[in-house]
Design a protein around this motif. Structure first.
Motif, PDB file in Angstrom:
ATOM      1  N   GLN A 100       0.829  -1.202   0.000  1.00  0.00           N
ATOM      2  CA  GLN A 100       0.000   0.000   0.000  1.00  0.00           C
ATOM      3  C   GLN A 100       0.865   1.254   0.000  1.00  0.00           C
ATOM      4  O   GLN A 100       0.547   2.247  -0.661  1.00  0.00           O
ATOM      5  N   TRP A 101       1.962   1.205   0.747  1.00  0.00           N
ATOM      6  CA  TRP A 101       2.858   2.371   0.735  1.00  0.00           C
ATOM      7  C   TRP A 101       3.419   2.611  -0.658  1.00  0.00           C
ATOM      8  O   TRP A 101       3.526   3.743  -1.123  1.00  0.00           O
ATOM      9  N   GLY A 102       3.772   1.542  -1.329  1.00  0.00           N
ATOM     10  CA  GLY A 102       4.315   1.694  -2.685  1.00  0.00           C
ATOM     11  C   GLY A 102       3.291   2.290  -3.631  1.00  0.00           C
ATOM     12  O   GLY A 102       3.632   3.074  -4.534  1.00  0.00           O
ATOM     13  N   ALA A 103       1.993   1.955  -3.454  1.00  0.00           N
ATOM     14  CA  ALA A 103       0.966   2.535  -4.327  1.00  0.00           C
ATOM     15  C   ALA A 103       0.857   4.045  -4.109  1.00  0.00           C
ATOM     16  O   ALA A 103       0.743   4.817  -5.061  1.00  0.00           O
ATOM     17  N   VAL A 104       0.887   4.460  -2.843  1.00  0.00           N
ATOM     18  CA  VAL A 104       0.813   5.899  -2.561  1.00  0.00           C
ATOM     19  C   VAL A 104       2.045   6.615  -3.100  1.00  0.00           C
ATOM     20  O   VAL A 104       1.965   7.705  -3.689  1.00  0.00           O
ATOM     21  N   ALA A 105       3.233   6.004  -2.924  1.00  0.00           N
ATOM     22  CA  ALA A 105       4.454   6.628  -3.429  1.00  0.00           C
ATOM     23  C   ALA A 105       4.439   6.717  -4.945  1.00  0.00           C
ATOM     24  O   ALA A 105       4.870   7.723  -5.541  1.00  0.00           O
ATOM     25  N   ALA A 106       3.929   5.681  -5.621  1.00  0.00           N
ATOM     26  CA  ALA A 106       3.854   5.729  -7.088  1.00  0.00           C
ATOM     27  C   ALA A 106       2.916   6.832  -7.553  1.00  0.00           C
ATOM     28  O   ALA A 106       3.176   7.505  -8.569  1.00  0.00           O
ATOM     29  N   GLU A 107       1.837   7.018  -6.834  1.00  0.00           N
ATOM     30  CA  GLU A 107       0.916   8.101  -7.193  1.00  0.00           C
ATOM     31  C   GLU A 107       1.603   9.460  -7.062  1.00  0.00           C
ATOM     32  O   GLU A 107       1.425  10.353  -7.898  1.00  0.00           O
ATOM     33  N   LEU A 108       2.409   9.641  -5.997  1.00  0.00           N
ATOM     34  CA  LEU A 108       3.159  10.897  -5.859  1.00  0.00           C
ATOM     35  C   LEU A 108       4.159  11.073  -6.983  1.00  0.00           C
ATOM     36  O   LEU A 108       4.336  12.180  -7.514  1.00  0.00           O
ATOM     37  N   LEU A 109       4.840  10.009  -7.379  1.00  0.00           N
ATOM     38  CA  LEU A 109       5.828  10.108  -8.454  1.00  0.00           C
ATOM     39  C   LEU A 109       5.171  10.461  -9.780  1.00  0.00           C
ATOM     40  O   LEU A 109       5.776  11.158 -10.618  1.00  0.00           O
ATOM     41  N   ARG A 110       3.941  10.005 -10.010  1.00  0.00           N
ATOM     42  CA  ARG A 110       3.256  10.382 -11.248  1.00  0.00           C
ATOM     43  C   ARG A 110       2.911  11.874 -11.262  1.00  0.00           C
ATOM     44  O   ARG A 110       2.808  12.469 -12.337  1.00  0.00           O
ATOM     45  N   GLY A 111       2.740  12.491 -10.094  1.00  0.00           N
ATOM     46  CA  GLY A 111       2.433  13.916 -10.048  1.00  0.00           C
ATOM     47  C   GLY A 111       3.661  14.803  -9.979  1.00  0.00           C
ATOM     48  O   GLY A 111       3.531  16.029 -10.058  1.00  0.00           O
ATOM     49  N   HIS A 112       4.863  14.224  -9.803  1.00  0.00           N
ATOM     50  CA  HIS A 112       6.093  15.018  -9.697  1.00  0.00           C
ATOM     51  C   HIS A 112       7.142  14.405 -10.626  1.00  0.00           C
ATOM     52  O   HIS A 112       7.817  13.427 -10.270  1.00  0.00           O
ATOM     53  N   ARG A 113       7.276  14.968 -11.813  1.00  0.00           N
ATOM     54  CA  ARG A 113       8.243  14.446 -12.781  1.00  0.00           C
ATOM     55  C   ARG A 113       9.679  14.691 -12.351  1.00  0.00           C
ATOM     56  O   ARG A 113      10.590  14.024 -12.838  1.00  0.00           O
ATOM     57  N   GLU A 114       9.901  15.692 -11.478  1.00  0.00           N
ATOM     58  CA  GLU A 114      11.269  15.985 -11.079  1.00  0.00           C
ATOM     59  C   GLU A 114      11.828  14.954 -10.107  1.00  0.00           C
ATOM     60  O   GLU A 114      13.039  14.909  -9.880  1.00  0.00           O
ATOM     61  N   TRP A 115      10.975  14.121  -9.507  1.00  0.00           N
ATOM     62  CA  TRP A 115      11.438  13.078  -8.592  1.00  0.00           C
ATOM     63  C   TRP A 115      11.800  11.817  -9.389  1.00  0.00           C
ATOM     64  O   TRP A 115      11.042  11.368 -10.263  1.00  0.00           O
ATOM     65  N   LEU A 116      12.947  11.232  -9.084  1.00  0.00           N
ATOM     66  CA  LEU A 116      13.390   9.996  -9.725  1.00  0.00           C
ATOM     67  C   LEU A 116      13.069   8.773  -8.867  1.00  0.00           C
ATOM     68  O   LEU A 116      12.841   7.674  -9.398  1.00  0.00           O
ATOM     69  N   ARG A 117      13.016   8.942  -7.564  1.00  0.00           N
ATOM     70  CA  ARG A 117      12.853   7.776  -6.689  1.00  0.00           C
ATOM     71  C   ARG A 117      12.430   8.267  -5.306  1.00  0.00           C
ATOM     72  O   ARG A 117      12.875   9.325  -4.849  1.00  0.00           O
ATOM     73  N   ILE A 118      11.552   7.495  -4.641  1.00  0.00           N
ATOM     74  CA  ILE A 118      11.170   7.747  -3.259  1.00  0.00           C
ATOM     75  C   ILE A 118      11.500   6.491  -2.457  1.00  0.00           C
ATOM     76  O   ILE A 118      11.106   5.376  -2.841  1.00  0.00           O
TER      77      ILE A 118
END
Length: 708
Positions: A100-118
């Motif tokens: 579940q944490w990975g799903a939330v993190a992936a959603e954040l990465l889709r909204g922030h192109r400047e992030w490469l990895r969380i």
């Protein structure tokens, strides 16, 4: 050195006649055109200077615009990074389950192109779970990201200590996907401490951060780059430099917690043209300027002739002014404008000549509220031609705001041709004369006041001397009547009437004795004798005057309220004088309520504890405050300023001595008599008396509660 040949030494002593004529012509031509050549050189220099300044101004505008854009870009970067930190903080509320944490993190990465990895790391920086951006192939080698780098550990430690996000220094990460791909990215890690004890790590791609947070507008025609503080360029975006263009550079420091970067913007701009587009306008303006110079030269010649004619008039005018009396002098033309002031006048009003010359209607030394009246009077005198040669008085205002009286003399001003050109005024400051007159008047008033005080003293002595015997007779007759009523052999009188007559006669005796005490107290007060003071209960002071106050209260329709607590201590005072103070204040309060509606006429007599004044070096004492409160119309500021002044009164039948004598009596007891407004209307008169016996003083900030 060889000698010159003999032929060269045999020159004629003077040049031949044609040469002389040519030299004279050249000399005359040079004299005639020298100024014009100089003018042309100056104009050319002006043109070159203007063109150079125009180009310089354009360059400065380009550089200023670039500096402004760079500052705005740094502000956008700071705001974007702050918003990203807030977005990353939402992961703290994400479920602890890795999926579940990975799903939330992936959603954040889709909204922030400047992030490469969380990444989600534990308190010992161990990797718990990670999510990569979906917008590019895998950037990081998973084996290398398991262990945290020293820079990341330091950033997370600083973030935990500061309880806020911190950034690690940027580092270069080569591409791992697809295999064999050359190149890499400059990456900067952001560490955010979690409340549970772990950390959230977001890896920024510096190139993506510039592209996503700054937008394409800044990149158009410019190169934007991020560099370290030592100048090492990390990443750059935008338009490459073109050959032949001029470089404009602006730098701004992007100071982040744990890492400092420099945002540099290089603008490629075409250098300004040598001649801007306004060249035609400049040439036209210079041509007009040349023509204007010629016109000015012609006008200057005419002005010189006029100046010579005016100089003789000015000399005669100045000579007449200098030879006049040593008073303030002012000259005005036919339109009323000031044309001349002498130093004595400037010193009198406090203004410089530059501030006065040319003024007509708005004269600075006229009082503002009298300016219109002065202007009308001046216009009437000018129209009628009637000038006060004997002088008239007026009031002027100095520059500092002080006013002073002046005596003004006016006369027509005639020039050398016997033509009237204006008016001449002479001013004499009579403030010293007025001051002497005021001192004389004040002395006369003081003498009159002293005479009235002497008359009051004589009157008090006469009253005390003349009224003592009649009052003693009244007391004797009252005593005799009481004795007759008490004698059983006297004529029979019914018992109820006998008691009433006895009560009335006793009252006569008491009031006669009281009148005698008042007269003796006034007599001693006028002679300034020392009075013996005794301890008196505050209630007894009020009870002694209540019968007299009640008589006037019933006559005026006033209701009396008494607020004297039973536990108040006794005061050390002369009861007769203090009772007179209370009686005088009560009568004044009832008279102040003449205009009030009958239902609102209330007079409150009260006593309360209060911290009284203690003189320097005196023993600490306690004080009681006695107050008289009315519900009249109150006291205005003008009356309050003179309320305790001897012989000042607001009643036609008053002498103006009551409140002055009351304050004197209170001050002789060491107290203070004051007054203040009462809510909702009326006035409170309050005076203090010392408590019988020594005791520690109350704090000076304590005050008695005013009744009503």
């Amino acid at each position: 050195m060889s000698e010159p040949p003999q032929a060269a030494l045999d020159l004629p002593a003077t040049p031949p006649a044609p040469w002389r004529r040519t030299l004279r012509a050249l000399r005359s031509l040079w004299r005639r055109w020298f100024l014009w050549v100089l003018l042309a050189v100056l104009v050319m220099g002006l043109l070159v200077t203007v063109v150079w300044l125009a180009g310089r101004h354009e360059v400065e505008q380009v550089q200023a615009r670039l500096d402004r854009d760079t500052a705005d870009a740094v502000a956008d970067l700071r705001a974007g990074l702050a918003r990203n930190v807030q977005s990353l903080q939402t992961l703290q509320a994400a479920p602890q389950d890795p999926a579940q944490w990975g799903a939330v993190a992936a959603e954040l990465l889709r909204g922030h192109r400047e992030w490469l990895r969380i990444e989600w790391r534990d308190a010992r920086f161990g990797l718990l779970h990670a999510a990569d951006t979906p917008y590019r192939p895998e950037v990081f080698d998973p084996a290398e990201r398991v262990e945290a780098s020293p820079d990341l550990v330091m950033a997370c430690t600083a973030a935990r200590r500061q309880r806020s996000a911190a950034y690690a220094p940027s580092h270069y990460v080569p591409f791992v996907q697809p295999p064999g791909t050359a190149g890499g990215l400059e990456v900067m890690d952001l560490c955010l401490p979690l409340e549970s004890g772990g950390y959230l790590v977001a890896a920024y791609g510096l190139r993506g951060m510039l592209g996503e947070m700054l937008g394409p507008a800044l990149m158009r025609g410019q190169e934007v780059s991020l560099a370290e503080t030592d100048g090492t360029r990390l990443v750059s975006l935008g338009t490459a430099r073109r050959v032949g263009n001029r470089v404009f550079t602006a730098q701004q420091l992007l100071d982040l917690p744990g890492n400092a970067l420099v945002l540099r913007v290089d603008g490629w701009r075409t250098a300004p043209d040598l001649f801007p587009n306004v060249l035609t306008g400049l040439v036209t303006a210079m041509s007009i300027a040349l023509v204007s110079v010629l016109v000015l030269l012609a006008r200057d010649t005419r002005r010189r002739e006029q100046a010579e004619a005016e100089l003789s008039d000015a000399l005669a005018f100045r000579k007449a002014m200098e030879d006049s009396v040593m008073t303030g002098l002012r000259a005005r033309d036919l339109q009323g404008r000031i044309t001349y002031v002498n130093p004595a006048f400037c010193e009198m009003v406090g203004f410089a000549p530059e501030e006065l010359l040319g003024a007509s209607r708005d004269v600075p030394y006229w009082p503002s509220e009298l300016a219109h009246e002065y202007w009308q009077r001046q216009r009437q005198r000018q129209a009628s031609g009637d000038f006060a040669r004997e002088g008239f008085e007026s009031v002027f205002q100095r520059k500092d705001g002080t006013r002073f009286p002046v005596l003004i003399f006016e006369a027509p001003l005639v020039n050398a041709q016997r033509v009237q050109t204006g008016w001449m005024s002479a001013f004499i400051d009579i403030s010293e004369q007025r001051r002497i007159e005021e001192i004389s008047r004040a002395s006369q008033e003081r003498l009159q006041a002293s005479a009235r005080l002497a008359a009051v003293g004589e009157m008090a002595s006469l009253l005390s001397h003349e009224l003592t015997q009649p009052l003693a007779a009244i007391a004797s007759y009252a005593t005799g009547s009481l004795n007759l009523l008490a004698d059983p052999a006297a004529a029979p009188v019914p018992a109820p009437e006998r008691e009433d007559i006895a009560m009335a006669v006793r009252r006569i005796a008491e009031q006669a004795d009281r009148a005698g005490q008042v007269i003796r107290s006034v007599h001693d007060f006028v002679r300034r004798r020392d009075r013996t003071r005794e301890a008196v209960a505050p209630r007894l002071l009020f009870d002694a005057v209540l019968p007299l106050v009640g008589l006037q209260a019933r006559k005026l329709g006033v209701r009396i309220e008494l607020d004297v607590p039973a536990d108040l201590p006794a005061v050390q005072c002369d009861p007769t004088l203090v009772e007179q103070v209370i009686l005088n204040l009560a009568r004044n309060g009832m008279q102040a309520m003449d205009g009030a509606p009958p239902g609102q006429r209330v007079l409150c007599l009260a006593a309360a504890r209060v911290g009284g004044p203690v003189s320097a070096g005196a023993a600490a004492r306690r004080w009681l405050a006695l107050s008289v409160t009315d519900r009249g119309s109150g006291i205005d500021e003008a009356t309050a300023a003179r309320l305790f002044t001897p012989f000042f009164t607001t009643r036609p039948d008053g002498m103006g001595l009551g409140l002055s004598l009351c304050r004197t009596v209170v001050e002789q007891h060491g107290g203070e008599l004051v007054h203040e407004p009462s809510a909702p209307c009326g006035t409170v008169f309050r005076f203090t008396l010392p408590v019988a016996g020594a005791a520690p003083a109350l704090p000076p900030t304590e005050t008695a509660a005013a009744p009503g």
